[in-house]
Design an enzyme around this catalytic site. Structure first.
Site: not given
Ligand code: NAP
Length: 493
Positions: A52, A94, A150, A184, A242, A340
């Protein structure tokens, strides 16, 4: 090296939805840049970020560059950033905008000439609207593919809802479900170890293996993921995906070939063979814990409930005695544990072989053990008994000797210099670009895993509603140690 391209006549495009988010910055941008550095990306591949937030091009490229430099550091070669950043653009859209698909289409150009891979690095609540937008705009048509990760639901019913919404736009063969453990190197090596050698497979069964341990321990607490975590807990967050994927690779029968369906057919059979855990046995064969106040990573930790600010029955630790009820594994338990706020960050598989049937050396002859480590270092070691060198007045002395089997740690593919430790997402992104889904999780695997996990959740709700407290920084709840003690075994700590 073969540059990534599924359809040679089309231009490849990688659309990173959520390109400004945490996963993208920490893992996905650096993985793409490293694939580029190593010559795996087709020259004409474009990478389009979607989120967004409207960010000017220079600022966006600066953020991506910063993320890559932070992650890759000394392995980044001159010229990589210049070449990679030329591929990148960002578009502010968005997902709640009904025109999302058409606006993305306008950004992408003539879609009939493109081969698009979408990585949905956003909350799964957005998978449905995004897939609908893609379908409506004609952007989900073959050969285009989608990568999702996930949490794919919190039980079987909710996972079906997510999978159905994606399946509407992308058929199963074009849906790539990531479990990053499968990317991995050491996990991939497990397949080579088992199925490219003759020495292990004849021993890979209940006759020769006493038990298997799979441990994934983290030193951190829930941190800023607490809101999400409280609704999931360790069983859903870690075991469903996992740990069970590791069990599949350890316990599966040899597939008839290395194609994705042959491999995944064997994995799903393992999941369907897991003995259900019911309320009458759940306290004997599982341990549930939650960290309380203590010290972790040198810091005072308040405890999970104190961090949350309200009572909670969510487990931050789980241990399970899992049984694969089939001919090969009957009598060989798979002990799984994850938690954890533990003393070390370790991911490790221990294959504990049985003792020799008759020892001429008395108790000195310890059973062999194969230890496969994924974290903190990737390594595979086989412990064998050996004569201690030299003379002894007490006759022959034995000593255990660790044989390292992890050549990948020592050499690169040319066999001459230490290799860089790859980010697991590198392999998975490359496979998705090439349309190879063997290292991705098929829908029936996800659902078979949830079926077993749901059984445990239901048994806990009935017979084990409250987790046992363990101090942060300790080795987990007493019940986890008793789980093995009852079987006259110990965890490999
Ligand atoms: P995050 O930091 O909250 O990032 C979410 C992304 O989605 C941001 O780029 C956000 O940008 C975008 N977004 C949110 N609402 C949106 C909308 N309405 N339209 C378009 N874009 C939108 O989350 P994350 O940690 O990267 O995780 C992303 C996914 O991967 C989640 O499902 C999480 O559970 C999964 N995951 C994450 C990790 C990790 O290490 N972080 C590991 C495994 C799985 P804007 O706010 O600018 O829209």
């Amino acid at each position: 090296m073969s540059p990534s391209k599924l359809s040679p006549a089309r231009q490849p495009v990688f659309v990173l939805v959520g390109g400004t988010g945490d996963l993208a910055l920490r893992m996905l941008w650096p993985s793409l840049a490293m694939l580029d550095q190593d010559g795996f990306l087709s020259d004409d591949l474009r990478v389009v970020s979607v989120a967004r937030e409207a960010v000017a091009k220079t600022e966006f490229l600066g953020r991506v560059q910063g993320a890559i430099e932070k992650r890759i550091n000394k392995d980044l070669e001159d010229g990589t950033l210049d070449r990679f950043l030329k591929r990148v653009s960002h578009v502010a859209l968005d997902a709640s905008d009904p025109e999302w698909g058409n606006k993305l289409k306008a950004e992408l150009g003539d879609i009939d000439t493109l081969d698009i891979v979408y990585f949905l690095s956003v909350s799964p609540t957005l998978f449905k609207p995004i897939c609908e937008h893609l379908e409506t705009a004609g952007l989900s048509r073959a050969p285009n593919r989608v990568i999702i990760e996930k949490p794919l639901g919190r039980d079987l019913a909710s996972s079906k809802v997510i999978n159905d919404s994606v399946a509407h736009a992308f058929e199963e063969t074009r849906t790539f479900r990531i479990d990053h453990y499968l990317g991995k190197e050491t996990v991939q090596n497990l397949l080579a170890l088992r199925f490219a050698n003759t020495v292990f497979e004849p021993l890979w069964n209940a006759q020769s293996i006493d038990h298997v341990q799979v441990t994934v321990s983290e030193t951190v607490g829930t941190g800023d993921r607490l809101g999400y975590y409280d609704d999931y807990g360790a069983l859903r967050d870690m075991v469903q995906n996992h740990l069970l994927q590791l069990v599949c690779l350890l316990a599966m029968e040899p597939p008839s070939n290395f194609n994705s369906d042959a491999l995944r057919d064997e994995k799903v059979k393992v999941l369907r063979s897991l003995k259900p855990i019911t309320a009458d046995v759940v306290k004997e064969v599982t341990a549930r814990g939650q960290y309380g106040a203590g010290f972790a990573e040198g810091h005072q930790v308040a405890g999970y409930e104190a961090e949350k600010g309200s009572p909670s029955n969510t487990e931050t630790y789980v241990a399970i005695k899992a049984e694969v009820a089939n001919w090969r594994w009957s009598g060989t338990p798979f002990y799984l544990r994850t938690g954890k706020a533990l003393p070390s960050r370790t991911t490790e598989i221990v294959i504990q072989f049985r003792a020799v049937p008759h020892s001429i050396f008395g108790a000195a002859a310890q059973p062999n053990r194969l230890v496969i480590r994924l974290q903190p270092d990737e390594d595979i070691k086989l412990t064998v008994m050996n004569k201690a060198p030299g003379l002894s007045a007490d006759g022959m002395q034995l000593q255990p000797l660790d044989l390292s089997l992890s050549l990948t740690n020592a050499f690169d593919s040319n066999g001459d210099k230490p290799s860089r430790r790859r980010i697991a997402y590198e392999r998975l992104i490359l496979d998705a670009l090439n349309g190879n889904n063997a290292a991705f999780v098929r829908r029936d695997e996800v659902e078979a895993a949830w079926t077993w996990i749901d059984g445990i959740s239901a048994a806990w709700a009935e017979a084990y509603p409250k987790p046992q407290l363990y101090p942060a920084g300790s080795n987990g709840p007493i019940s986890a140690h008793m789980l093995l003690e009852r079987d006259k075994r110990v965890w490999n700590d």
